[in-house]
Design a protein around this motif. Structure first.
Motif, PDB file in Angstrom:
ATOM      1  N   THR A   1       7.271   0.731   9.491  1.00 47.82           N
ATOM      2  CA  THR A   1       7.992   2.031   9.037  1.00 47.82           C
ATOM      3  C   THR A   1       6.849   2.607   8.256  1.00 47.82           C
ATOM      4  O   THR A   1       6.848   4.251   8.591  1.00 47.82           O
ATOM      5  CB  THR A   1       8.864   1.710   8.796  1.00 47.82           C
ATOM      6  OG1 THR A   1      10.297   1.570   9.843  1.00 47.82           O
ATOM      7  CG2 THR A   1       9.788   3.153   8.720  1.00 47.82           C
ATOM      8  N   HIS A   2       6.357   1.872   7.024  1.00 50.54           N
ATOM      9  CA  HIS A   2       5.737   2.843   6.281  1.00 50.54           C
ATOM     10  C   HIS A   2       4.363   3.075   6.564  1.00 50.54           C
ATOM     11  O   HIS A   2       3.742   4.218   6.627  1.00 50.54           O
ATOM     12  CB  HIS A   2       5.463   1.723   5.090  1.00 50.54           C
ATOM     13  CG  HIS A   2       6.581   1.586   4.032  1.00 50.54           C
ATOM     14  ND1 HIS A   2       7.268   2.779   3.922  1.00 50.54           N
ATOM     15  CD2 HIS A   2       6.777   0.630   3.847  1.00 50.54           C
ATOM     16  CE1 HIS A   2       7.680   2.071   2.674  1.00 50.54           C
ATOM     17  NE2 HIS A   2       8.095   0.743   2.976  1.00 50.54           N
ATOM     18  N   ALA A   3       3.921   2.239   7.541  1.00 47.92           N
ATOM     19  CA  ALA A   3       2.713   2.546   7.996  1.00 47.92           C
ATOM     20  C   ALA A   3       2.545   3.949   8.684  1.00 47.92           C
ATOM     21  O   ALA A   3       1.516   4.364   8.949  1.00 47.92           O
ATOM     22  CB  ALA A   3       2.367   1.523   9.109  1.00 47.92           C
TER      23      ALA A   3
ATOM     24  N   LEU B   1       0.085   6.577   8.429  1.00 53.26           N
ATOM     25  CA  LEU B   1      -0.888   7.310   9.195  1.00 53.26           C
ATOM     26  C   LEU B   1      -1.041   8.737   9.719  1.00 53.26           C
ATOM     27  O   LEU B   1      -1.960   9.791   9.892  1.00 53.26           O
ATOM     28  CB  LEU B   1      -1.014   5.876  10.225  1.00 53.26           C
ATOM     29  CG  LEU B   1      -1.853   5.196  10.796  1.00 53.26           C
ATOM     30  CD1 LEU B   1      -1.045   3.900  12.015  1.00 53.26           C
ATOM     31  CD2 LEU B   1      -2.801   4.975  10.534  1.00 53.26           C
ATOM     32  N   ARG B   2      -0.351   9.101   9.664  1.00 53.13           N
ATOM     33  CA  ARG B   2       0.361  10.439   9.350  1.00 53.13           C
ATOM     34  C   ARG B   2       0.166  11.160   8.040  1.00 53.13           C
ATOM     35  O   ARG B   2      -0.681  12.408   8.416  1.00 53.13           O
ATOM     36  CB  ARG B   2       1.805  10.873   9.651  1.00 53.13           C
ATOM     37  CG  ARG B   2       2.613  10.511  11.128  1.00 53.13           C
ATOM     38  CD  ARG B   2       3.541  11.439  12.340  1.00 53.13           C
ATOM     39  NE  ARG B   2       3.426  10.260  13.464  1.00 53.13           N
ATOM     40  CZ  ARG B   2       5.398   9.448  13.980  1.00 53.13           C
ATOM     41  NH1 ARG B   2       4.828   9.081  12.557  1.00 53.13           N
ATOM     42  NH2 ARG B   2       4.846   9.440  14.272  1.00 53.13           N
ATOM     43  N   GLU B   3       0.410  10.699   6.965  1.00 55.21           N
ATOM     44  CA  GLU B   3       0.497  11.825   5.824  1.00 55.21           C
ATOM     45  C   GLU B   3      -1.305  11.801   5.787  1.00 55.21           C
ATOM     46  O   GLU B   3      -1.780  12.001   4.873  1.00 55.21           O
ATOM     47  CB  GLU B   3       0.960  11.021   5.366  1.00 55.21           C
ATOM     48  CG  GLU B   3       2.452  12.036   5.544  1.00 55.21           C
ATOM     49  CD  GLU B   3       3.564  11.249   4.280  1.00 55.21           C
ATOM     50  OE1 GLU B   3       5.120  11.747   4.756  1.00 55.21           O
ATOM     51  OE2 GLU B   3       2.857  10.895   2.926  1.00 55.21           O
TER      52      GLU B   3
ATOM     53  N   LEU C   1       0.401  -1.220  -0.216  1.00 60.91           N
ATOM     54  CA  LEU C   1      -0.296   0.287   0.139  1.00 60.91           C
ATOM     55  C   LEU C   1       1.064   0.733  -0.395  1.00 60.91           C
ATOM     56  O   LEU C   1       0.831   2.036  -0.928  1.00 60.91           O
ATOM     57  CB  LEU C   1      -0.453   0.325   0.944  1.00 60.91           C
ATOM     58  CG  LEU C   1      -1.586   1.399   1.306  1.00 60.91           C
ATOM     59  CD1 LEU C   1      -2.828   1.175   0.445  1.00 60.91           C
ATOM     60  CD2 LEU C   1      -2.675   1.214   2.699  1.00 60.91           C
ATOM     61  N   ALA C   2       1.872   1.369   0.888  1.00 65.91           N
ATOM     62  CA  ALA C   2       2.644   2.232   0.771  1.00 65.91           C
ATOM     63  C   ALA C   2       3.311   2.092  -0.569  1.00 65.91           C
ATOM     64  O   ALA C   2       3.736   3.649  -0.216  1.00 65.91           O
ATOM     65  CB  ALA C   2       3.772   2.618   2.329  1.00 65.91           C
ATOM     66  N   GLU C   3       4.074   1.534  -0.845  1.00 67.32           N
ATOM     67  CA  GLU C   3       5.377   1.850  -2.131  1.00 67.32           C
ATOM     68  C   GLU C   3       4.057   1.663  -3.113  1.00 67.32           C
ATOM     69  O   GLU C   3       4.216   2.794  -4.022  1.00 67.32           O
ATOM     70  CB  GLU C   3       5.318   0.358  -2.215  1.00 67.32           C
ATOM     71  CG  GLU C   3       6.763   0.318  -1.602  1.00 67.32           C
ATOM     72  CD  GLU C   3       7.853  -0.482  -1.626  1.00 67.32           C
ATOM     73  OE1 GLU C   3       8.026  -1.648  -2.539  1.00 67.32           O
ATOM     74  OE2 GLU C   3       9.259  -0.529  -0.487  1.00 67.32           O
ATOM     75  N   ALA C   4       2.831   2.170  -3.553  1.00 67.17           N
ATOM     76  CA  ALA C   4       1.677   1.482  -4.548  1.00 67.17           C
ATOM     77  C   ALA C   4       1.009   3.522  -4.707  1.00 67.17           C
ATOM     78  O   ALA C   4       1.046   3.891  -5.131  1.00 67.17           O
ATOM     79  CB  ALA C   4       0.783   0.301  -3.982  1.00 67.17           C
ATOM     80  N   ARG C   5       1.326   3.760  -2.456  1.00 67.86           N
ATOM     81  CA  ARG C   5       1.472   4.824  -2.939  1.00 67.86           C
ATOM     82  C   ARG C   5       2.660   6.096  -3.454  1.00 67.86           C
ATOM     83  O   ARG C   5       2.442   6.739  -4.589  1.00 67.86           O
ATOM     84  CB  ARG C   5       1.247   5.825  -1.253  1.00 67.86           C
ATOM     85  CG  ARG C   5       0.831   7.088  -1.356  1.00 67.86           C
ATOM     86  CD  ARG C   5       0.616   7.428   0.146  1.00 67.86           C
ATOM     87  NE  ARG C   5       0.088   9.185  -0.007  1.00 67.86           N
ATOM     88  CZ  ARG C   5       0.590   9.823   0.589  1.00 67.86           C
ATOM     89  NH1 ARG C   5       2.313   8.985   1.234  1.00 67.86           N
ATOM     90  NH2 ARG C   5       0.358  10.892   0.899  1.00 67.86           N
TER      91      ARG C   5
ATOM     92  N   ALA D   1       3.721   2.095  15.841  1.00 69.18           N
ATOM     93  CA  ALA D   1       4.108   0.994  15.315  1.00 69.18           C
ATOM     94  C   ALA D   1       5.631   1.414  14.836  1.00 69.18           C
ATOM     95  O   ALA D   1       5.916   0.637  14.708  1.00 69.18           O
ATOM     96  CB  ALA D   1       3.400   1.925  13.516  1.00 69.18           C
ATOM     97  N   GLU D   2       5.835   2.463  14.871  1.00 66.43           N
ATOM     98  CA  GLU D   2       7.480   2.806  15.205  1.00 66.43           C
ATOM     99  C   GLU D   2       8.235   2.654  16.298  1.00 66.43           C
ATOM    100  O   GLU D   2       9.486   2.118  16.592  1.00 66.43           O
ATOM    101  CB  GLU D   2       7.477   4.732  15.554  1.00 66.43           C
ATOM    102  CG  GLU D   2       7.154   5.741  13.557  1.00 66.43           C
ATOM    103  CD  GLU D   2       7.301   6.542  13.978  1.00 66.43           C
ATOM    104  OE1 GLU D   2       7.380   7.657  12.983  1.00 66.43           O
ATOM    105  OE2 GLU D   2       6.977   7.516  14.811  1.00 66.43           O
TER     106      GLU D   2
END
Length: 706
Positions: free
Chosen positions: A444-446, A450-452, A357-361, A473-474
């Motif tokens: 790390t991606h999550a 979640l913040r952005e 999900l993070a990399e696709a974004r 998560a961090e």
């Protein structure tokens, strides 16, 4: 029948010499002649059911002698010789050409008799057909005979009625007659072929569902196109490899029946032609440089089936991404493996879903589509920071509690995969090193997502805010990173290296395996640790001329053709090359990438699931039961492109281009790449100097080595 005879009767069938073509939920396996022989694993399978168990062609009483065959994607061709017809002498003068094409559940077989003889040839062509409805799970277990279906004849066609399907066979032109006997229908054609002429007939088999199943997924080969993707390289092997891989992968795509516009990759044919969490996620991730449509469809298909409750029988848990979906319950009558239609026995798919999900974004998946998956992201993070880590040490472990599920639930899922250096098999519960690393990367991606993308003030699924969940998560990522550093490093005769796993007592399983290569590029290791892993995984014990071994040669239990105990898996080697590249070990990444390309030539540029790297006359040997084509093997071509170009988003809206120097495949041009909706091309010369065409302003493209 003796026990020994029973064991021999129910051996897993071998596939390496078969011709295989596939289109979505349908696959055709045949002998090199083109015939589908009864009593074997061969057949036309649709929805994991064998719809044809026999398709034989004889010409004037004899099977044509096989000469050559080839297959790619949904198409296969066969050349034979009718040596009983035509001119006398050693030269073949009557050829039999067969062209096979799958269009989803429709198999079209064209038979052409070509004569080079001096006089007219009279050819009596017979096409024999039968169906048995055998489930693919039974065939895989060596139960090669199903229950014969009675052929129904009417007009000039034939119909077989199975438990959940029907198969209707039509002929063009109409045969002279159709005969039935012992469950076999035989269509007879009388052909006259003039000198230099040809006579043709067509056999079309249409398979239709007559009852619903849990996953009535149709073909998706027309939903995603990589038609613009093209590679030109000094290394003549790279272009045909990429072209063949993309063709096979496109025909492994399936549509989600709950949302047919969403497509995902079926894991491989014939055994795993369905949605597999881990496999399908890796495939979509590997293919991100060619667009985000496959990633988006895969993410949504798995999100729809994300766990919602605790169920030990299926290993379901809230927030957990499933391992595999089947049309019906899966039963292996030999091993006792029994899985429900939706099975969640995987330790790593949830982390891989978050990372995709993070990399696709980053590659350009539309922001609104990413936001739509926020509830599933929150649930996945809840699993990753909560119940997914059941041990007191806070690690990701697995243990099959059903008694009928998978004993190992990482990608190396065979019973004997996790071994100590002396060859002992590790005891569960198991904490795989790569599962911890996948989670470090995902969390790390999550946190960033979640913040952005999340709502800083709104409530997450656990009652906290997205910002609070990001912090959690961090924290867990840092704990896992520290645990890998403190608990997974071992000293053996192979030197200092990462263990494969921790066993049920918390001891580090000190086998030397490729698992450590999956830790590279995840952000789990320090630079010094990464360099040590890079050196170990490309050492003589782990890297051979054709790829990275799953288990080192000095390990007890090493077997170069063992499923996970010394063989080479295409995707595993690709992931190692990718991790090396992402951690800045360019020369070693190039070394591994070149080994992978060297293996492809031996398999006619159609990578199998796995193979033996022990050279035989300078070529790797096939693993006889390997799926081919197999989705993450085919998608490994995308990794080769990423490694050679050093291509990755920078996470801030730009694109990094950092080619390996010197270029591993000589000068290279890749077209049909996509970033944030734009199609572009990259050209790299033999010294690694790059240029980019097609990207508009607003996106930073830079040389990552500068």
């Amino acid at each position: 029948m003796t026990h020994q005879q029973q064991a021999a009767a129910h051996r897993q069938p071998w596939l390496h010499e078969l011709s295989i073509c596939v289109d979505g939920n349908a696959t055709a396996l045949s002998a090199p002649s083109g015939d589908i022989e009864p009593g074997t694993a061969q057949g036309l399978y649709v929805d994991d059911v064998r719809a044809l168990s026999c398709l034989r062609v004889t010409v004037s009483g004899e099977a044509p002698s096989p000469v050559a065959h080839a297959a790619s994607g949904a198409r296969a061709e066969f050349l034979g010789s009718a040596r009983n017809l035509g001119n006398p002498g050693p030269d073949p003068s009557v050829e039999v050409h067969r062209t096979r094409h799958l269009d989803g559940p429709v198999l079209v077989e064209e038979v052409e008799v070509v004569s080079r003889a001096d006089s007219t040839v009279s050819a009596h062509v017979a096409v024999a057909l039968a169906a048995d409805g055998a489930p693919v799970s039974a065939v895989k277990a060596g139960h090669l005979w199903g229950s014969p279906a009675h052929p129904e004849t009417g007009g000039s066609g034939v119909r077989f009625v199975l438990e959940r399907h029907s198969a209707t066979v039509a002929f063009e032109p109409a045969p002279a007659r159709v005969e039935t006997a012992d469950g076999v229908a035989t269509a007879v054609f009388e052909l006259a072929v003039q000198p230099g002429g040809a006579a043709r007939l067509r056999v079309s088999t249409t398979v239709a569902r007559t009852a619903a199943s849990a996953l009535d997924a149709d073909r998706g080969s027309d939903a995603v196109t990589w038609a613009q993707a093209r590679v030109v390289a000094d290394d003549p092997r790279l272009a045909p490899l990429v072209a063949a891989a993309l063709d096979d992968l496109r025909h492994l795509l399936l549509r989600d029946p709950e949302a047919p516009d969403d497509v995902f990759a079926g894991a491989g044919t014939p055994w795993y032609l369905t949605l597999f969490g881990r496999d399908s996620l890796w495939v979509a991730r590997m293919m991100l440089p060619f667009g985000t449509d496959l990633a988006a469809g895969t993410l949504r298909a798995l999100a729809r089936r994300q766990g919602r409750r605790d169920d030990p029988a299926s290993a379901e848990a809230p927030g957990k991404i499933p391992h595999e979906l089947r049309r019906t319950a899966y039963l292996d009558p030999e091993s006792g493996l029994a899985l429900p239609p939706v099975y969640y026995g995987t330790v790593d798919a949830t982390a891989l879903w978050v990372t995709l999900l993070a990399e696709a974004r980053q590659w350009g998946m539309p922001e609104e589509e990413v936001r739509a998956l926020l509830p599933q992201l929150r649930a996945a993070v809840g699993w990753l920071t909560g119940v997914g880590r059941p041990g007191e040490d806070g690690l990701f472990t697995y243990l099959d509690r059903s008694g009928s599920g998978l004993a190992n639930q990482g990608w190396k899922d065979s019973d004997d995969a996790i071994r100590w250096r002396d060859g002992r098999v590790a005891q569960a519960p198991i904490a795989l090193v790569e599962a911890q690393a996948y989670a470090v990367e995902a969390l790390t991606h999550a946190a960033r997502l979640l913040r952005e993308v999340g709502d800083a003030e709104g409530l997450g699924d656990d009652g906290g805010t997205d910002a609070a969940d990001a912090t959690r998560a961090e924290e867990v990522a840092a704990q896992l990173r520290a645990a890998v550093a403190s608990s997974f490093w071992v000293e053996t005769d192979a030197g200092r290296h990462l263990a494969i796993a921790l066993d049920g007592s918390g001891a580090a399983v000190d086998g030397l395996g490729s698992n450590m290569g999956h830790v590279l590029g995840t952000g789990t290791l320090t630079p010094a640790e990464s360099a040590l892993v890079a050196s170990t995984v490309t050492s003589g014990e782990m890297l051979d001329p054709f790829g990275v071994r799953t288990l080192g040669t000095g390990n007890g239990g090493f077997n170069p053709i063992g499923y996970h105990t010394g063989s080479i898996w295409t995707h595993d080697t690709a992931i190692v090359a990718w991790g090396l590249s992402r951690d800045g070990h360019g020369p070693q990444a190039a070394l591994v990438a070149r080994a992978l390309v060297a293996s492809a030539e031996a398999f006619d540029y159609r990578w199998p699931e796995l193979y033996s790297g022990r050279p035989m006359m300078g070529r790797p040997a096939p693993y006889p039961a390997s799926c081919r084509p197999q989705a993450w093997s085919a998608a490994s071509a995308g990794v080769l492109v990423s490694v050679a170009l050093g291509l990755r988003p920078d996470g801030a809206g730009g694109l990094v281009l950092d080619p390996v120097r010197p270029a591993p495949f000589g000068s290279l041009r890749v077209e049909g790449l996509r970033f944030r909706g734009q199609s572009f091309a990259v050209t790299v010369d033999a010294d690694g100097r790059a240029s980019v065409e097609g990207l508009a302003g607003g996106f930073e493209v830079r040389d990552g080595s500068a």
